[in-house]
Design an enzyme around this catalytic site. Structure first.
Site, short mmCIF file in Angstrom:
data_model
loop_
_atom_site.label_atom_id
_atom_site.label_comp_id
_atom_site.label_asym_id
_atom_site.label_seq_id
_atom_site.Cartn_x
_atom_site.Cartn_y
_atom_site.Cartn_z
N ARG A 1 0.84 -1.22 0.00
CA ARG A 1 0.00 0.00 0.00
C ARG A 1 0.87 1.26 0.00
O ARG A 1 0.58 2.23 0.70
CB ARG A 1 -0.93 0.02 1.23
CG ARG A 1 -1.99 -1.04 1.23
CD ARG A 1 -2.99 -0.86 0.09
NE ARG A 1 -4.14 -1.72 0.27
CZ ARG A 1 -4.16 -3.01 -0.08
NH1 ARG A 1 -3.11 -3.58 -0.63
NH2 ARG A 1 -5.25 -3.72 0.10
N SER B 1 -10.24 -0.36 3.67
CA SER B 1 -9.43 -0.57 4.88
C SER B 1 -8.96 0.77 5.43
O SER B 1 -8.36 1.56 4.70
CB SER B 1 -8.20 -1.40 4.56
OG SER B 1 -8.56 -2.63 3.99
N GLU C 1 -4.36 4.06 6.82
CA GLU C 1 -4.00 3.84 5.41
C GLU C 1 -4.46 4.96 4.48
O GLU C 1 -3.65 5.44 3.68
CB GLU C 1 -4.56 2.48 4.96
CG GLU C 1 -3.89 1.94 3.70
CD GLU C 1 -4.43 2.60 2.46
OE1 GLU C 1 -3.61 3.03 1.62
OE2 GLU C 1 -5.67 2.73 2.32
N1 EPU Z 1 -10.70 -10.53 10.48
C1 EPU Z 1 -11.28 -10.35 11.72
N2 EPU Z 1 -12.41 -9.61 11.80
C2 EPU Z 1 -13.00 -9.06 10.72
C3 EPU Z 1 -12.43 -9.24 9.45
C4 EPU Z 1 -11.27 -9.98 9.35
O1 EPU Z 1 -10.77 -10.84 12.73
O2 EPU Z 1 -14.01 -8.38 10.90
C5 EPU Z 1 -9.43 -11.28 10.39
C6 EPU Z 1 -9.61 -12.71 9.98
O3 EPU Z 1 -8.68 -13.47 10.69
C7 EPU Z 1 -9.24 -12.71 8.51
C8 EPU Z 1 -8.16 -11.64 8.50
O4 EPU Z 1 -8.59 -10.67 9.44
O5 EPU Z 1 -8.74 -13.93 8.08
C9 EPU Z 1 -7.91 -11.00 7.16
O6 EPU Z 1 -9.13 -10.45 6.66
P1 EPU Z 1 -9.35 -10.23 5.08
O7 EPU Z 1 -9.02 -11.47 4.38
O8 EPU Z 1 -10.71 -9.67 4.88
O9 EPU Z 1 -8.24 -9.22 4.63
P2 EPU Z 1 -7.59 -7.94 5.33
O10 EPU Z 1 -6.18 -8.28 5.66
O11 EPU Z 1 -8.44 -7.41 6.42
C10 EPU Z 1 -6.63 -6.97 3.11
C11 EPU Z 1 -6.65 -5.67 2.38
C12 EPU Z 1 -7.97 -5.49 1.65
C13 EPU Z 1 -8.13 -6.63 0.67
C14 EPU Z 1 -8.09 -7.97 1.44
C15 EPU Z 1 -8.10 -9.18 0.52
C16 EPU Z 1 -5.20 -4.21 3.68
C17 EPU Z 1 -5.11 -3.00 4.54
N3 EPU Z 1 -6.44 -4.58 3.31
O12 EPU Z 1 -7.63 -6.89 4.13
O13 EPU Z 1 -7.88 -4.28 0.91
O14 EPU Z 1 -9.36 -6.53 -0.04
O15 EPU Z 1 -6.84 -8.05 2.21
O16 EPU Z 1 -6.90 -9.29 -0.16
O17 EPU Z 1 -4.19 -4.80 3.32
C18 EPU Z 1 -8.34 -1.93 1.01
O18 EPU Z 1 -7.14 -1.75 0.90
O19 EPU Z 1 -9.15 -0.97 1.12
C19 EPU Z 1 -8.85 -3.30 1.08
C20 EPU Z 1 -10.13 -3.56 1.28
#
Ligand code: EPU
Length: 360
Positions: A182, A253, A349
């Site tokens: 990012r 995010s 972010e």
């Molecule tokens: N989780 C929770 N609670 C929640 C949601 C998620 O505990 O409410 C935990 C779970 O363990 C889950 C983990 O967080 O496995 C990861 O969640 P997710 O797969 O939804 O991905 P993320 O790491 O939260 C990142 C990106 C997203 C992107 C997704 C999928 C960042 C800051 N965000 O989110 O990007 O869509 O991976 O690749 O890296 C954005 O940048 O705006 C964005 C949405």
């Protein structure tokens, strides 16, 4: 909008001679967080030559300038006391192919998802995992957008930008942009200096499907893999997890996933055995910020119209009339309580615009 449809959007290249300068222009409808804020001046840039025309104006050098794409990664904590350039150029073209790649160029104002779906319809692959990300083509390199195992840097070839200091167009290749998680030079030394006007993509001639993300493989089981099928699965996952900014205002995010030292990860794993963590190449661990926020009790929280999504703890939402300042204050409270519980300081972010913090 039907996730796989691009028919509703106008893709014509527009050209204008006259540059209209709007005064005290509302930004609410132009940012996905939909907070009330205005720009002292705003120009809808519909042709790249508008930038040259503006640069020739005697007053131009005195104005702070902010470039606006889809407004999906900006939080206005105050009005903007200068000139907002709202990029609306939407042309695109196929350039050439070599043995391994197709090269395609798209202009900055083209909505990102429209571009992704156009490439898929035309038979190209490489952008399918990035379907449904809000924003525009020109904004994509700024934060090196990424999702479901793919990031912009993987498909990026070069970009063209207008240098606001020199008043000329210039090209940047991948190595010049310092892409990281990012992150790019446009968040640092080149912030507010360059207006990205087009991006050239390098899409593989042989598909390289990336479906390892939990949830994607299951959704695609038994299907013939194609860019369209993967994009449809990505849309489903996103729609299930992330609030649609056209229904519940948000900027995706709100925090980066923190990368922590292995000693801290080890200590926290002993204390919180359920904590997820993803080892990085340097033995540090990336921890999902959403998990940290949920564990501190913020998921679904609401104070006035500022809140945390009940569907995904990483997304702050505006239920209607929240101000940018209220959203940022909520983010600060979250940072404080996550730091107190886990000794991890979350990093915001999206870009926060606050005139009180701007140089005079
Ligand atoms: N989780 C929770 N609670 C929640 C949601 C998620 O505990 O409410 C935990 C779970 O363990 C889950 C983990 O967080 O496995 C990861 O969640 P997710 O797969 O939804 O991905 P993320 O790491 O939260 C990142 C990106 C997203 C992107 C997704 C999928 C960042 C800051 N965000 O989110 O990007 O869509 O991976 O690749 O890296 C954005 O940048 O705006 C964005 C949405």
């Amino acid at each position: 909008m039907d996730c796989l449809s691009i028919d509703t959007l106008d893709l014509r290249v527009q050209e204008t001679e006259v540059v209209d300068i709007l005064k005290e222009a509302s930004l609410r409808a132009h940012t996905t967080l939909a907070v009330n804020a205005s720009a002292r001046l705003m120009v809808n840039v519909t042709a790249n030559n508008d930038l040259r025309a503006l640069h020739r104006q005697e007053w131009f050098a005195r104005e702070p300038v902010l470039v606006l794409g889809g407004g999906s990664n900006l939080v206005f904590a105050s009005d903007f006391p200068g000139l907002v350039l709202r990029m609306q150029t939407t042309g695109f073209e196929y350039l050439r192919a070599d043995a391994d790649f197709h090269y395609l160029r798209a202009e900055a104002g083209l909505p990102w998802h429209v571009w992704v779906m156009w490439t898929i319809r035309a038979g190209f692959t490489g952008l399918e995992n990035l379907a449904l990300i809000p924003g525009t083509v020109g904004a994509a390199p700024v934060q090196n957008i990424g999702a479901y195992g793919v990031e912009l840097a993987d498909v990026f070839y070069e970009l063209e930008a207008f240098d606001l200091q020199r008043g000329e167009f210039t090209r940047f290749d991948r190595d010049a942009l310092g892409f990281g998680y990012r992150d790019s030079v446009f968040k640092h030394e080149l912030q507010d200096r360059m207006v990205i006007t087009s991006v050239t993509f390098r899409l593989p001639r042989r598909p390289n499907w990336r479906i390892d993300y939990a949830g994607l493989r299951e959704r695609l089981a038994g299907q013939l893999l194609s860019a369209k099928a993967i994009a449809a699965a990505v849309c489903e996952v996103r729609n299930q997890k992330l609030p649609d900014p056209t229904r519940l205002a948000n900027v995706g995010s709100f925090f980066k996933n923190p990368v922590i030292e292995s000693a801290l990860a080890h200590r926290l794993k002993t204390q919180f055995p359920q904590m997820p963590g993803f080892p990085q190449t340097d033995s540090r661990q990336k921890i999902p910020a959403a998990w940290l926020i949920e564990q501190t009790g913020w998921k679904g929280y609401r104070q006035g119209d500022a809140g945390v999504s009940g569907g995904h703890a990483l997304v702050l939402v505006n239920h209607g009339q929240a101000s940018g300042r209220q959203i940022v204050a909520l983010a600060q409270d979250i940072i404080t309580s996550v730091a107190a519980k886990f000794d991890i300081v979350l990093e915001i972010e999206p870009r926060i615009i606050d005139s009180a913090a701007m140089p005079n």
